[in-house]
Structure formats: C-alpha cells, structure tokens
Design a protein around this motif. Sequence first.
Motif, PDB file in Angstrom:
ATOM      1  N   GLY A  12      -1.266   5.366 -12.507  1.00  0.00           N
ATOM      2  CA  GLY A  12      -1.927   6.461 -13.206  1.00  0.00           C
ATOM      3  C   GLY A  12      -2.733   7.348 -12.271  1.00  0.00           C
ATOM      4  N   ARG A  13      -2.534   7.180 -10.969  1.00  0.00           N
ATOM      5  CA  ARG A  13      -3.276   7.951  -9.965  1.00  0.00           C
ATOM      6  C   ARG A  13      -2.311   8.696  -9.051  1.00  0.00           C
ATOM      7  N   ARG A  14      -2.796   9.824  -8.497  1.00  0.00           N
ATOM      8  CA  ARG A  14      -1.978  10.644  -7.600  1.00  0.00           C
ATOM      9  C   ARG A  14      -2.361  10.462  -6.136  1.00  0.00           C
ATOM     10  N   THR A  15      -3.544   9.927  -5.879  1.00  0.00           N
ATOM     11  CA  THR A  15      -4.070   9.874  -4.515  1.00  0.00           C
ATOM     12  C   THR A  15      -3.630   8.605  -3.782  1.00  0.00           C
ATOM     13  N   VAL A  16      -3.659   8.696  -2.452  1.00  0.00           N
ATOM     14  CA  VAL A  16      -3.383   7.537  -1.613  1.00  0.00           C
ATOM     15  C   VAL A  16      -4.629   7.213  -0.810  1.00  0.00           C
ATOM     16  N   PRO A  17      -4.782   5.973  -0.402  1.00  0.00           N
ATOM     17  CA  PRO A  17      -3.855   4.877  -0.646  1.00  0.00           C
ATOM     18  C   PRO A  17      -4.006   4.324  -2.055  1.00  0.00           C
ATOM     19  N   GLN A  18      -2.969   3.678  -2.515  1.00  0.00           N
ATOM     20  CA  GLN A  18      -3.028   2.833  -3.699  1.00  0.00           C
ATOM     21  C   GLN A  18      -2.644   1.452  -3.211  1.00  0.00           C
ATOM     22  N   ILE A  19      -3.549   0.509  -3.410  1.00  0.00           N
ATOM     23  CA  ILE A  19      -3.437  -0.810  -2.787  1.00  0.00           C
ATOM     24  C   ILE A  19      -3.217  -1.875  -3.849  1.00  0.00           C
ATOM     25  N   PHE A  20      -2.269  -2.748  -3.559  1.00  0.00           N
ATOM     26  CA  PHE A  20      -1.999  -3.915  -4.395  1.00  0.00           C
ATOM     27  C   PHE A  20      -2.166  -5.160  -3.545  1.00  0.00           C
ATOM     28  N   ILE A  21      -2.879  -6.127  -4.074  1.00  0.00           N
ATOM     29  CA  ILE A  21      -2.990  -7.445  -3.450  1.00  0.00           C
ATOM     30  C   ILE A  21      -2.383  -8.426  -4.434  1.00  0.00           C
ATOM     31  N   GLY A  22      -1.264  -9.003  -4.033  1.00  0.00           N
ATOM     32  CA  GLY A  22      -0.493  -9.789  -4.989  1.00  0.00           C
ATOM     33  C   GLY A  22      -0.059  -8.857  -6.112  1.00  0.00           C
ATOM     34  N   GLU A  23      -0.313  -9.232  -7.330  1.00  0.00           N
ATOM     35  CA  GLU A  23       0.038  -8.400  -8.485  1.00  0.00           C
ATOM     36  C   GLU A  23      -1.128  -7.518  -8.931  1.00  0.00           C
ATOM     37  N   GLU A  29       4.178  -1.139   3.444  1.00  0.00           N
ATOM     38  CA  GLU A  29       3.710   0.244   3.346  1.00  0.00           C
ATOM     39  C   GLU A  29       4.813   1.112   2.756  1.00  0.00           C
ATOM     40  N   ILE A  30       4.475   1.835   1.701  1.00  0.00           N
ATOM     41  CA  ILE A  30       5.423   2.721   1.042  1.00  0.00           C
ATOM     42  C   ILE A  30       4.918   4.147   1.242  1.00  0.00           C
ATOM     43  N   ARG A  31       5.649   4.919   2.011  1.00  0.00           N
ATOM     44  CA  ARG A  31       5.248   6.281   2.374  1.00  0.00           C
ATOM     45  C   ARG A  31       5.683   7.255   1.284  1.00  0.00           C
ATOM     46  N   VAL A  32       4.756   7.700   0.479  1.00  0.00           N
ATOM     47  CA  VAL A  32       5.080   8.606  -0.620  1.00  0.00           C
ATOM     48  C   VAL A  32       5.274  10.043  -0.150  1.00  0.00           C
ATOM     49  N   MET A  50       0.839  -1.191   0.000  1.00  0.00           N
ATOM     50  CA  MET A  50       0.000   0.000   0.000  1.00  0.00           C
ATOM     51  C   MET A  50       0.876   1.243   0.000  1.00  0.00           C
ATOM     52  N   TYR A  51       0.620   2.113  -0.954  1.00  0.00           N
ATOM     53  CA  TYR A  51       1.253   3.429  -0.974  1.00  0.00           C
ATOM     54  C   TYR A  51       0.421   4.333  -0.082  1.00  0.00           C
ATOM     55  N   THR A  52       1.070   5.019   0.883  1.00  0.00           N
ATOM     56  CA  THR A  52       0.365   5.805   1.886  1.00  0.00           C
ATOM     57  C   THR A  52       1.086   7.120   2.167  1.00  0.00           C
ATOM     58  N   THR A  53       0.426   7.933   2.997  1.00  0.00           N
ATOM     59  CA  THR A  53       1.060   9.095   3.622  1.00  0.00           C
ATOM     60  C   THR A  53       0.766   9.025   5.117  1.00  0.00           C
ATOM     61  N   ALA A  54       1.433   9.881   5.884  1.00  0.00           N
ATOM     62  CA  ALA A  54       1.303   9.828   7.344  1.00  0.00           C
ATOM     63  C   ALA A  54      -0.104  10.191   7.803  1.00  0.00           C
ATOM     64  N   VAL A  55      -0.657  11.249   7.262  1.00  0.00           N
ATOM     65  CA  VAL A  55      -1.954  11.749   7.729  1.00  0.00           C
ATOM     66  C   VAL A  55      -2.976  11.518   6.608  1.00  0.00           C
ATOM     67  N   PRO A  68      -6.773   9.623   6.376  1.00  0.00           N
ATOM     68  CA  PRO A  68      -7.837   8.810   6.957  1.00  0.00           C
ATOM     69  C   PRO A  68      -8.247   7.633   6.071  1.00  0.00           C
ATOM     70  N   TYR A  69      -8.111   7.775   4.772  1.00  0.00           N
ATOM     71  CA  TYR A  69      -8.458   6.676   3.864  1.00  0.00           C
ATOM     72  C   TYR A  69      -7.444   5.534   3.976  1.00  0.00           C
ATOM     73  N   CYS A  70      -6.194   5.888   4.223  1.00  0.00           N
ATOM     74  CA  CYS A  70      -5.162   4.863   4.442  1.00  0.00           C
ATOM     75  C   CYS A  70      -5.463   4.086   5.722  1.00  0.00           C
ATOM     76  N   VAL A  71      -5.826   4.817   6.774  1.00  0.00           N
ATOM     77  CA  VAL A  71      -6.166   4.181   8.049  1.00  0.00           C
ATOM     78  C   VAL A  71      -7.357   3.240   7.858  1.00  0.00           C
ATOM     79  N   ARG A  72      -8.380   3.702   7.164  1.00  0.00           N
ATOM     80  CA  ARG A  72      -9.573   2.883   6.940  1.00  0.00           C
ATOM     81  C   ARG A  72      -9.241   1.643   6.104  1.00  0.00           C
ATOM     82  N   ALA A  73      -8.425   1.801   5.091  1.00  0.00           N
ATOM     83  CA  ALA A  73      -8.034   0.654   4.262  1.00  0.00           C
ATOM     84  C   ALA A  73      -7.303  -0.393   5.099  1.00  0.00           C
ATOM     85  N   LYS A  74      -6.409   0.067   5.984  1.00  0.00           N
ATOM     86  CA  LYS A  74      -5.698  -0.867   6.861  1.00  0.00           C
ATOM     87  C   LYS A  74      -6.676  -1.588   7.789  1.00  0.00           C
TER      88      LYS A  74
END
Length: 85
Positions: A50-61, A32-35, A6-11, A13-19
């Motif tokens: 092709g997206r700028r927003t976080v999180p960006q989530i990968f499950i496997g490939e 977790e990759i902190r962009v 998962m590509y994330t940032t520190a603050v 809320p969507y990253c927290v919810r995804a986790k």
Amino acid sequence: MKAVKMYTTAVCPYCVRAKQILASRGVTAIEEIRVDLDADAREAMMSITGRRTVPQIFIGETHVGGCDDLQALLQAGKLDVLLAD
C-alpha cells in the motif's frame, strides 16, 4: 536468521541506510528487488504494502515498512527479536 527482502531503487539514500542497519545486526544476504528496473515489481510492491516509496522491507513474512520503521525497531530493541529464527 530470517530471510530479508527489500524493494529498492539504484539511487536511494534510505535504501543504503537500511542495508547498513541490517548489516550491523548480522544480516549478510538481502533479496533486493529493484523497482526502478521493473515496473511490474513496483506494482506488486504497491499492491502488497500500500506504499509507493522505497525501501519497503520484509523480514520473514513481516512487512517492516521503510527505513524509518526499521530504525524505530532498532531503537526499541525489537529488530534483533524480529530477525531471530
């Protein structure tokens, strides 16, 4: 269970919810990759997704997308199937 990245940032809320969603399905480890700390990682994320927003989530490939996409998979009953080996 497949690996989750998962590509994330520190603050973020969507990253927290995804986790939280992933934890509720038994995911105990997320790469977790902190962009916000690594501009090159943000560029790589945008290049891959092709997206700028976080999180960006990968499950496997598989690129799942963001938190709303993850929630949609959960509601459709497809998240557990995707997470399974």
